[in-house]
Design a protein around this motif. Structure first.
Motif, PDB file in Angstrom:
ATOM      1  N   ARG A  39       0.863  -1.175   0.000  1.00 54.15           N
ATOM      2  CA  ARG A  39       0.000   0.000   0.000  1.00 54.15           C
ATOM      3  C   ARG A  39       0.897   1.221   0.000  1.00 54.15           C
ATOM      4  O   ARG A  39       1.366   1.686   1.031  1.00 54.15           O
ATOM      5  CB  ARG A  39      -0.916   0.026   1.222  1.00 54.15           C
ATOM      6  CG  ARG A  39      -1.970   1.129   1.157  1.00 54.15           C
ATOM      7  CD  ARG A  39      -2.437   1.608   2.527  1.00 54.15           C
ATOM      8  NE  ARG A  39      -3.049   0.568   3.305  1.00 54.15           N
ATOM      9  CZ  ARG A  39      -2.575   0.157   4.488  1.00 54.15           C
ATOM     10  NH1 ARG A  39      -1.453   0.672   4.966  1.00 54.15           N
ATOM     11  NH2 ARG A  39      -3.184  -0.774   5.169  1.00 54.15           N
ATOM     12  N   GLN A 232      -2.971  -0.920  -6.624  1.00 54.54           N
ATOM     13  CA  GLN A 232      -3.851  -0.122  -5.773  1.00 54.54           C
ATOM     14  C   GLN A 232      -5.271  -0.683  -5.769  1.00 54.54           C
ATOM     15  O   GLN A 232      -5.941  -0.707  -4.726  1.00 54.54           O
ATOM     16  CB  GLN A 232      -3.841   1.330  -6.250  1.00 54.54           C
ATOM     17  CG  GLN A 232      -2.522   2.042  -6.019  1.00 54.54           C
ATOM     18  CD  GLN A 232      -2.447   3.408  -6.668  1.00 54.54           C
ATOM     19  OE1 GLN A 232      -3.194   3.709  -7.612  1.00 54.54           O
ATOM     20  NE2 GLN A 232      -1.547   4.255  -6.175  1.00 54.54           N
ATOM     21  N   VAL A 235      -5.234  -3.819  -3.557  1.00 56.74           N
ATOM     22  CA  VAL A 235      -5.213  -3.450  -2.138  1.00 56.74           C
ATOM     23  C   VAL A 235      -6.599  -3.001  -1.690  1.00 56.74           C
ATOM     24  O   VAL A 235      -7.111  -3.431  -0.648  1.00 56.74           O
ATOM     25  CB  VAL A 235      -4.181  -2.331  -1.884  1.00 56.74           C
ATOM     26  CG1 VAL A 235      -4.348  -1.764  -0.477  1.00 56.74           C
ATOM     27  CG2 VAL A 235      -2.767  -2.851  -2.060  1.00 56.74           C
ATOM     28  N   SER A 250       1.897  -0.820   4.668  1.00 47.80           N
ATOM     29  CA  SER A 250       2.526   0.243   3.881  1.00 47.80           C
ATOM     30  C   SER A 250       3.976  -0.069   3.590  1.00 47.80           C
ATOM     31  O   SER A 250       4.584   0.519   2.715  1.00 47.80           O
ATOM     32  CB  SER A 250       2.447   1.573   4.639  1.00 47.80           C
ATOM     33  OG  SER A 250       3.121   1.482   5.863  1.00 47.80           O
TER      34      SER A 250
END
Length: 286
Positions: A39, A232, A235, A250
């Protein structure tokens, strides 16, 4: 070849299949590295070391053996005189332990690692930016302010060498403060692209110093078009669905549920540098 994977399943398969990311290079590269989903607004994937003992369980003898062996290679490269004057710098957070092991392999080198946290009353001896990181600013806070002021080689240790930006930023900052004739970059894996492969030599010529690179394996990452957007979306889908035991990190590998491969098995009898034939057994002493 000893495979650092579980039941023959590479620890990067889950992410590689969904994002189309490929690792290309030395045969032992997938022993050293897996892939995780990340992320992060700048990168969709994360290279995860199978031998650092940070995110993936590993035998301490393997973790220490890789760094120690790389340190021995640095000592052979520099020779006894320059080794005796060298200083080792490790990058926080991933390479702090690796840097210690490299310093042990060199045998006489003092060690300092970077930090992202200023300490009141401690003067900053240098700093640099790690542009792709989740926390970009690094500080150097040696207890002895003169540690970096010597003329001997500076050995910079990181888990991977990719674009070279972090290393070049570090050397540029420190060379302006404490110029020296030689630097050695040490990494478990050299993952530079063809476009980045010549930058180190160009930079060395620019500053008038010798810059060497020592790595356990080399290769590149092939990224398909649209990989960032695809990562993205992946996620977001898993976070929205609540999948995974630990969520999507992250900076660290994501669990993403039972589909994610199990951690690699330890390979206690492995030759730390695999097929390259330059490894020594994991050390039992200094």
């Amino acid at each position: 070849m000893n495979k650092a994977v579980n039941n023959g399943v590479w620890s990067g398969s889950w992410v590689a299949e969904r994002l189309g990311v490929e690792l290309l290079g030395d045969p032992e590269l997938t022993d050293l590295l897996g892939l995780a989903l990340r992320r992060n607004p700048k990168r969709a994937h994360l290279l995860v070391s199978n031998v650092l003992g940070k995110h993936v369980p590993q035998s301490p003898s393997i973790v220490y053996g890789y760094g120690f062996t790389l340190g021995r290679r640095v000592r052979d490269l520099l020779g006894p005189d320059e080794s005796a004057r060298s200083v080792v710098l490790g990058y926080a957070e991933t390479a702090t332990g690796l840097g210690h092991a490299v310093a042990d392999g060199i045998a006489v080198a003092p060690y300092l690692h970077s930090t992202r946290r200023p300490v009141p009353g401690v003067a900053t001896a240098g700093g640099f930016e790690e542009s792709h990181s989740h926390a970009t600013s690094h500080l150097l806070l040696p207890e002895n302010p003169e540690l970096l002021a010597g003329k001997g080689p500076l050995v910079l240790v990181d888990d991977e060498f990719s674009t070279g930006n972090t290393v070049l930023n570090t050397i540029r900052d420190l060379h302006g403060r404490y110029p020296r004739d030689r630097y050695v970059v040490v990494a478990l894996v050299d993952m530079r692209s063809a476009a980045d492969s010549g930058r180190l030599d160009e930079f060395a010529a620019e500053i008038g110093a010798k810059v060497d690179l020592v790595a356990a394996a080399s290769g590149t990452v092939r990224l398909p078009a649209g990989v960032l957007e695809k990562g993205q979306e992946l996620v977001a889908r898993y976070e929205a669905g609540g999948a995974g035991t630990g969520g999507v990190s992250s900076a660290a590998p994501s669990g993403l549920g039972a589909q994610f491969p199990a951690p690699p098995k330890t390979h206690l009898d492995a030759n730390p540098l695999g097929a390259r034939g330059t490894a020594r057994p994991a050390p039992t002493g200094p």
